[in-house]
Design an enzyme around this catalytic site. Sequence first.
Site, mmCIF file in Angstrom:
data_model
loop_
_atom_site.group_PDB
_atom_site.id
_atom_site.type_symbol
_atom_site.label_atom_id
_atom_site.label_comp_id
_atom_site.label_asym_id
_atom_site.label_seq_id
_atom_site.Cartn_x
_atom_site.Cartn_y
_atom_site.Cartn_z
ATOM 1 N N LYS A 140 10.097 16.451 -58.096
ATOM 2 C CA LYS A 140 10.637 17.135 -56.656
ATOM 3 C C LYS A 140 9.794 18.345 -56.600
ATOM 4 O O LYS A 140 9.579 19.089 -57.639
ATOM 5 C CB LYS A 140 11.857 17.351 -56.473
HETATM 6 P P1 NAD Z 1 14.260 16.209 -40.921
HETATM 7 O O1 NAD Z 1 13.904 17.868 -41.455
HETATM 8 O O2 NAD Z 1 13.451 15.493 -40.135
HETATM 9 O O3 NAD Z 1 15.800 16.312 -40.607
HETATM 10 C C1 NAD Z 1 16.832 16.822 -40.725
HETATM 11 C C2 NAD Z 1 17.880 17.011 -39.668
HETATM 12 O O4 NAD Z 1 19.188 17.480 -40.182
HETATM 13 C C3 NAD Z 1 17.493 17.922 -38.524
HETATM 14 O O5 NAD Z 1 17.622 17.298 -37.077
HETATM 15 C C4 NAD Z 1 18.352 19.072 -38.563
HETATM 16 O O6 NAD Z 1 18.743 19.773 -37.392
HETATM 17 C C5 NAD Z 1 19.800 18.319 -39.038
HETATM 18 N N1 NAD Z 1 20.488 19.182 -39.930
HETATM 19 C C6 NAD Z 1 20.144 19.993 -40.921
HETATM 20 N N2 NAD Z 1 21.317 20.683 -41.323
HETATM 21 C C7 NAD Z 1 22.302 20.257 -40.636
HETATM 22 C C8 NAD Z 1 23.848 20.189 -40.445
HETATM 23 N N3 NAD Z 1 24.467 21.197 -41.359
HETATM 24 N N4 NAD Z 1 24.423 19.657 -39.610
HETATM 25 C C9 NAD Z 1 23.862 18.615 -38.764
HETATM 26 N N5 NAD Z 1 22.481 18.665 -38.795
HETATM 27 C C10 NAD Z 1 21.865 19.251 -39.596
HETATM 28 O O7 NAD Z 1 14.588 15.640 -42.509
HETATM 29 P P2 NAD Z 1 14.397 13.963 -42.708
HETATM 30 O O8 NAD Z 1 13.205 13.601 -43.298
HETATM 31 O O9 NAD Z 1 15.143 13.617 -41.785
HETATM 32 O O10 NAD Z 1 15.474 14.076 -44.087
HETATM 33 C C11 NAD Z 1 16.910 14.155 -44.037
HETATM 34 C C12 NAD Z 1 17.390 14.131 -45.340
HETATM 35 O O11 NAD Z 1 16.906 12.776 -45.880
HETATM 36 C C13 NAD Z 1 16.963 14.798 -46.475
HETATM 37 O O12 NAD Z 1 17.874 15.226 -47.302
HETATM 38 C C14 NAD Z 1 15.749 14.142 -47.287
HETATM 39 O O13 NAD Z 1 15.765 14.655 -48.456
HETATM 40 C C15 NAD Z 1 16.380 12.828 -47.274
HETATM 41 N N6 NAD Z 1 15.356 11.805 -47.278
HETATM 42 C C16 NAD Z 1 14.470 11.709 -46.354
HETATM 43 C C17 NAD Z 1 13.472 10.704 -46.381
HETATM 44 C C18 NAD Z 1 12.342 10.343 -45.448
HETATM 45 O O14 NAD Z 1 11.705 9.316 -45.629
HETATM 46 N N7 NAD Z 1 12.128 11.413 -44.681
HETATM 47 C C19 NAD Z 1 13.797 10.043 -47.642
HETATM 48 C C20 NAD Z 1 14.742 9.830 -48.224
HETATM 49 C C21 NAD Z 1 15.413 10.793 -48.192
#
Ligand code: NAD
Length: 364
Positions: free
Chosen positions: A75
């Site tokens: 990471k």
């Molecule tokens: P992203 O940046 O597209 O979306 C994150 C969302 O969370 C945004 O809408 C933001 O406004 C919201 N957010 C942040 N803090 C918040 C809070 N305190 N309360 C409510 N909403 C809040 O990110 P993503 O790609 O959707 O990833 C989200 C999570 O999933 C991360 O932890 C990431 O590591 C994990 N993840 C993502 C993927 C992927 O394929 N993108 C795969 C596995 C895990």
Amino acid sequence: MDKSVIKEIGPSKVIQLFFPVSNFHAIVVVDNTALGPSIGGVRVSRDVSVEEVKRLARTMTLKNSVSGLPHGGGKAGIIADPRDTKKEHYFRVFSQAIKDLYEYIPGPDMGSNEECMAWIYDEIGRSVGLPEEIGGLPLDKLGATGFGLSECAEIACPYAGIELKGARVAIQGFGSVGRAAARFLSEKGAIIVAASDTKGTICNPDGFDIKELLSIKEETGSVIHYKKGMVKTCEELFLTPCDVLIPAATADVISKENVEGVKAKLILQGANIPITREAEERLYKKGILSVPDFIANAGGVIMAAMEYAKKSEKEAFEAISNRIKKNTKLILEKTFKENIFPRQAAEELAKERVLNAMAYKKVL
Ligand code: NAD
């Protein structure tokens, strides 16, 4: 080597990078490479820490192992504002700094996307989650992780005494993962009753029209502008009466501070490490089933590994469905049979494969 003598599986490298001229810091952790070069996202945030990147890298080791991928876990974190206008510059500088770190293959994460992966690829020829135009399977656009969560729900719901069709779902975080989960789950008949982003929570016990909610988020930047719902604070999302809760925003959002208020019967961990260990054990005692992150949200990395292996979109979706369904069933069976909590069951399965591979390594 006898694997019982192995005490730790990682991290094998913890690197801190300082770029005084460009004025930013970055962290790279390669946790374990026994199964192959590590794959893991690049998180861009002003407060990402070494400790957080280490924990996320371990999650990737376990996720890649249990998903049967030929990859270890790693990471990276870039300590910067994800909306910084100099983003392309610091991604290119970061890429050059990791050019020779062949055991780390960067992917997208919070604050980074396909475009950022294209910049890295352009610099060093090594990244996943690329745009379609340059041979990628755009996992966020395709909704790989959200699709995986919906496949996980299909298997997990009966274990929590819920029928997926008609199940009420609350989603924290309406980004790439949260939006895709909402879309795929509603296609399977689930009812999305609450969704949140950094501006707040929108609730409607009768359920949202998902197409409308998605376009409001797209047009206005926040779910709270949707008129057919009640606006609440971010934290109130966790108090929503629902069957399935999906934390899909960031780390440690369910902790001892709010765990008692959680009303769901099933939690699918969309984000990485969204629940503290203590809160996870408490949920188990409260009878709330919680499917760990590296089982439930493996869709993205499975698609990334398929892209790296030059497979098609169709093959990637099939792999996500098969592997997530199989793993969800395996760990939930083990949980109920051995009366252990789901993370323990999942870690035992994931570590087994890593330890078997480590046993072939030369002892120096
Ligand atoms: P992203 O940046 O597209 O979306 C994150 C969302 O969370 C945004 O809408 C933001 O406004 C919201 N957010 C942040 N803090 C918040 C809070 N305190 N309360 C409510 N909403 C809040 O990110 P993503 O790609 O959707 O990833 C989200 C999570 O999933 C991360 O932890 C990431 O590591 C994990 N993840 C993502 C993927 C992927 O394929 N993108 C795969 C596995 C895990």
